[in-house]
Design a protein around this motif. Structure first.
Motif, mmCIF file in Angstrom:
data_model
loop_
_atom_site.group_PDB
_atom_site.id
_atom_site.type_symbol
_atom_site.label_atom_id
_atom_site.label_comp_id
_atom_site.label_asym_id
_atom_site.label_seq_id
_atom_site.Cartn_x
_atom_site.Cartn_y
_atom_site.Cartn_z
ATOM 1 N N SER A 1 20.602 -1.939 -56.220
ATOM 2 C CA SER A 1 21.382 -3.158 -55.940
ATOM 3 C C SER A 1 21.378 -4.095 -57.147
ATOM 4 C CB SER A 1 20.897 -3.865 -54.675
ATOM 5 O OG SER A 1 19.680 -4.510 -54.895
ATOM 6 N N ILE B 1 13.361 -0.577 -53.254
ATOM 7 C CA ILE B 1 11.976 -0.916 -52.887
ATOM 8 C C ILE B 1 11.582 -0.243 -51.566
ATOM 9 C CG2 ILE B 1 10.411 -2.830 -52.359
ATOM 10 C CD1 ILE B 1 12.390 -4.632 -54.044
ATOM 11 N N TYR C 1 21.009 -16.776 -50.740
ATOM 12 C CA TYR C 1 19.841 -15.904 -50.890
ATOM 13 C C TYR C 1 18.552 -16.726 -50.785
ATOM 14 C CZ TYR C 1 16.987 -12.098 -52.755
ATOM 15 O OH TYR C 1 16.056 -11.107 -52.919
ATOM 16 N N VAL D 1 13.556 -6.899 -59.678
ATOM 17 C CA VAL D 1 13.148 -5.497 -59.621
ATOM 18 C C VAL D 1 14.340 -4.589 -59.941
ATOM 19 C CG1 VAL D 1 11.950 -3.786 -58.212
ATOM 20 C CG2 VAL D 1 11.647 -6.219 -57.707
ATOM 21 N N CYS E 1 12.350 -4.696 -44.695
ATOM 22 C CA CYS E 1 12.708 -4.742 -46.130
ATOM 23 C C CYS E 1 14.184 -5.083 -46.354
ATOM 24 C CB CYS E 1 12.366 -3.390 -46.766
ATOM 25 S SG CYS E 1 12.629 -3.320 -48.540
ATOM 26 N N ASP F 1 20.891 0.386 -38.308
ATOM 27 C CA ASP F 1 21.533 -0.820 -38.843
ATOM 28 C C ASP F 1 20.779 -2.007 -38.251
ATOM 29 O OD1 ASP F 1 23.065 -3.039 -39.353
ATOM 30 O OD2 ASP F 1 24.961 -2.138 -38.712
ATOM 31 N N THR G 1 16.465 -1.964 -59.275
ATOM 32 C CA THR G 1 16.837 -1.129 -58.125
ATOM 33 C C THR G 1 18.353 -0.906 -58.181
ATOM 34 O OG1 THR G 1 17.318 -3.027 -56.695
ATOM 35 C CG2 THR G 1 15.046 -2.208 -56.677
ATOM 36 N N ASP H 1 17.391 3.433 -42.343
ATOM 37 C CA ASP H 1 18.403 2.803 -43.202
ATOM 38 C C ASP H 1 19.740 2.890 -42.471
ATOM 39 O OD1 ASP H 1 18.464 2.139 -46.494
ATOM 40 O OD2 ASP H 1 20.433 2.547 -45.610
HETATM 41 P P1 NAD Z 1 18.761 -1.742 -52.679
HETATM 42 O O1 NAD Z 1 20.167 -2.122 -52.683
HETATM 43 O O2 NAD Z 1 18.341 -0.916 -53.817
HETATM 44 O O3 NAD Z 1 18.576 -1.057 -51.292
HETATM 45 C C1 NAD Z 1 19.044 -1.713 -50.145
HETATM 46 C C2 NAD Z 1 19.030 -0.756 -48.979
HETATM 47 O O4 NAD Z 1 19.368 -1.519 -47.836
HETATM 48 C C3 NAD Z 1 20.091 0.350 -49.092
HETATM 49 O O5 NAD Z 1 19.473 1.603 -48.864
HETATM 50 C C4 NAD Z 1 21.070 -0.010 -47.967
HETATM 51 O O6 NAD Z 1 21.697 1.109 -47.389
HETATM 52 C C5 NAD Z 1 20.161 -0.725 -46.992
HETATM 53 N N1 NAD Z 1 20.881 -1.599 -46.046
HETATM 54 C C6 NAD Z 1 21.919 -2.421 -46.317
HETATM 55 N N2 NAD Z 1 22.352 -2.990 -45.175
HETATM 56 C C7 NAD Z 1 21.544 -2.544 -44.175
HETATM 57 C C8 NAD Z 1 21.496 -2.746 -42.779
HETATM 58 N N3 NAD Z 1 22.389 -3.554 -42.161
HETATM 59 N N4 NAD Z 1 20.550 -2.114 -42.052
HETATM 60 C C9 NAD Z 1 19.665 -1.288 -42.655
HETATM 61 N N5 NAD Z 1 19.668 -1.027 -43.977
HETATM 62 C C10 NAD Z 1 20.608 -1.650 -44.728
HETATM 63 O O7 NAD Z 1 17.835 -3.022 -52.479
HETATM 64 P P2 NAD Z 1 16.479 -3.537 -53.185
HETATM 65 O O8 NAD Z 1 16.880 -4.195 -54.456
HETATM 66 O O9 NAD Z 1 15.412 -2.503 -53.170
HETATM 67 O O10 NAD Z 1 16.095 -4.711 -52.171
HETATM 68 C C11 NAD Z 1 15.387 -4.477 -50.981
HETATM 69 C C12 NAD Z 1 14.892 -5.820 -50.477
HETATM 70 O O11 NAD Z 1 14.115 -6.446 -51.495
HETATM 71 C C13 NAD Z 1 15.982 -6.822 -50.109
HETATM 72 O O12 NAD Z 1 15.581 -7.567 -48.983
HETATM 73 C C14 NAD Z 1 16.037 -7.719 -51.339
HETATM 74 O O13 NAD Z 1 16.534 -9.002 -51.046
HETATM 75 C C15 NAD Z 1 14.580 -7.761 -51.722
HETATM 76 N N6 NAD Z 1 14.335 -8.144 -53.116
HETATM 77 C C16 NAD Z 1 14.901 -7.464 -54.134
HETATM 78 C C17 NAD Z 1 14.669 -7.852 -55.449
HETATM 79 C C18 NAD Z 1 15.301 -7.154 -56.621
HETATM 80 O O14 NAD Z 1 15.294 -7.721 -57.734
HETATM 81 N N7 NAD Z 1 15.832 -5.940 -56.471
HETATM 82 C C19 NAD Z 1 13.838 -8.954 -55.711
HETATM 83 C C20 NAD Z 1 13.261 -9.619 -54.632
HETATM 84 C C21 NAD Z 1 13.520 -9.210 -53.337
#
Ligand code: NAD
Length: 248
Positions: A187, A17, A150, A183, A80, A57, A185, A36
């Motif tokens: 993860s 995202i 979570y 979503v 994010c 970080d 993604t 990131d």
């Molecule tokens: P993703 O795993 O695809 O991407 C996560 C990113 O976070 C990676 O690029 C990683 O390197 C970075 N990251 C991890 N630790 C970090 C740190 N300490 N400092 C900086 N960057 C760091 O994740 P996503 O699924 O796109 O999720 C992004 C956000 O959206 C998260 O907060 C997640 O909880 C939230 N979210 C995701 C979903 C879903 O279904 N995917 C739904 C609701 C909310």
């Protein structure tokens, strides 16, 4: 364009995202600072001349302070970064809990402490600045199994968002939270692959979405752009659900 002239910083912009949001904000006219923890992941964004990449970080308070000192004042901040811990309260160790709290909540507090002074200066100058905090609908708004850490931390994000919104509502700095459904993604794909039965795990994730499909990142990015733009200038302190009807 919606974000013309705005400088917006996004955390966890290496993939998923965050990366899609960086591209969407740049396309909407913003200068984007995409950050990131994993600098290699940011390489994919460097072909866009409106995106500058920085390794960050968000659990490192010193690095956040150094970056804030090095950057111009922001118009927008999208916090994010976040992590999903899978399990009930019975599976949760103190270390898991501390990590989820640190990455999902405390990191946002640190980011806001470092960047709000500059956001307020920009708001004084331009009449508008915005923070967007990543929450979720999962167990913060509607309960789901195995989302204790979570759900609790993402609910804290909503509280943090309302508190910041209330503190700065008279200063033209808005703060909202985004609550996506499930979503597709990297993860999420990792969580599916790690399940005992990945095929069933994917079916279960889809089954909790009433539209019968997972969201893709571009189901969310128009709302991200909107909440960081002046189009949402009368919206603050809200937990904005983009969940495909989960919470109907
Ligand atoms: P993703 O795993 O695809 O991407 C996560 C990113 O976070 C990676 O690029 C990683 O390197 C970075 N990251 C991890 N630790 C970090 C740190 N300490 N400092 C900086 N960057 C760091 O994740 P996503 O699924 O796109 O999720 C992004 C956000 O959206 C998260 O907060 C997640 O909880 C939230 N979210 C995701 C979903 C879903 O279904 N995917 C739904 C609701 C909310």
């Amino acid at each position: 364009m919606l974000l013309d002239g705005k400088t917006i910083l996004i955390t966890a912009a290496g993939q998923g995202i965050g990366a899609a949001s960086a591209r969407a904000c740049a396309q909407a006219g913003a200068r984007v600072i995409a950050t990131d923890v994993n600098a290699d992941l940011l390489a994919g964004l460097r072909d866009d001349r409106n995106i500058e990449t920085r390794q960050l970080d968000v659990t490192d308070a010193g690095a956040i302070g150094a970056l804030a000192a090095d950057l111009p004042d922001l118009d927008g901040l999208f916090n994010c970064a976040g992590v999903v811990h899978h399990g009930s309260v019975l599976d949760l160790t103190d270390d898991d809990w501390a990590f989820a709290l640190d990455l999902n909540v405390t990191a946002m507090v640190r980011m806001c402490r470092a960047f709000v002074p500059g956001l307020l200066r920009q708001a004084d100058k331009t009449g508008s600045a915005a923070i967007l905090n990543m929450s979720s609908m999962a167990s913060s708004v509607k309960g789901f199994p195995n989302r204790t850490a979570y759900g609790a931390t993402k609910a804290a994000v909503i509280g943090l968002t309302k508190a910041i919104a209330a503190d700065f509502v008279t200063r033209n700095l808005r703060c909202n939270a985004l609550c996506p459904g499930t979503v597709d993604t990297p993860s999420l794909r990792g969580r599916i692959a790690a399940a005992a039965d990945p095929v069933q795990a994917e079916r279960d994730f889809i089954a909790r979405q009433p539209m019968g499909r997972l969201a893709n990142v571009d189901d969310l990015t128009p709302t991200v752009v909107h909440l960081l733009s002046d189009g949402s200038r009368f919206v603050t302190g809200q937990a904005v659900l983009v969940d495909g009807g989960v919470t109907i």
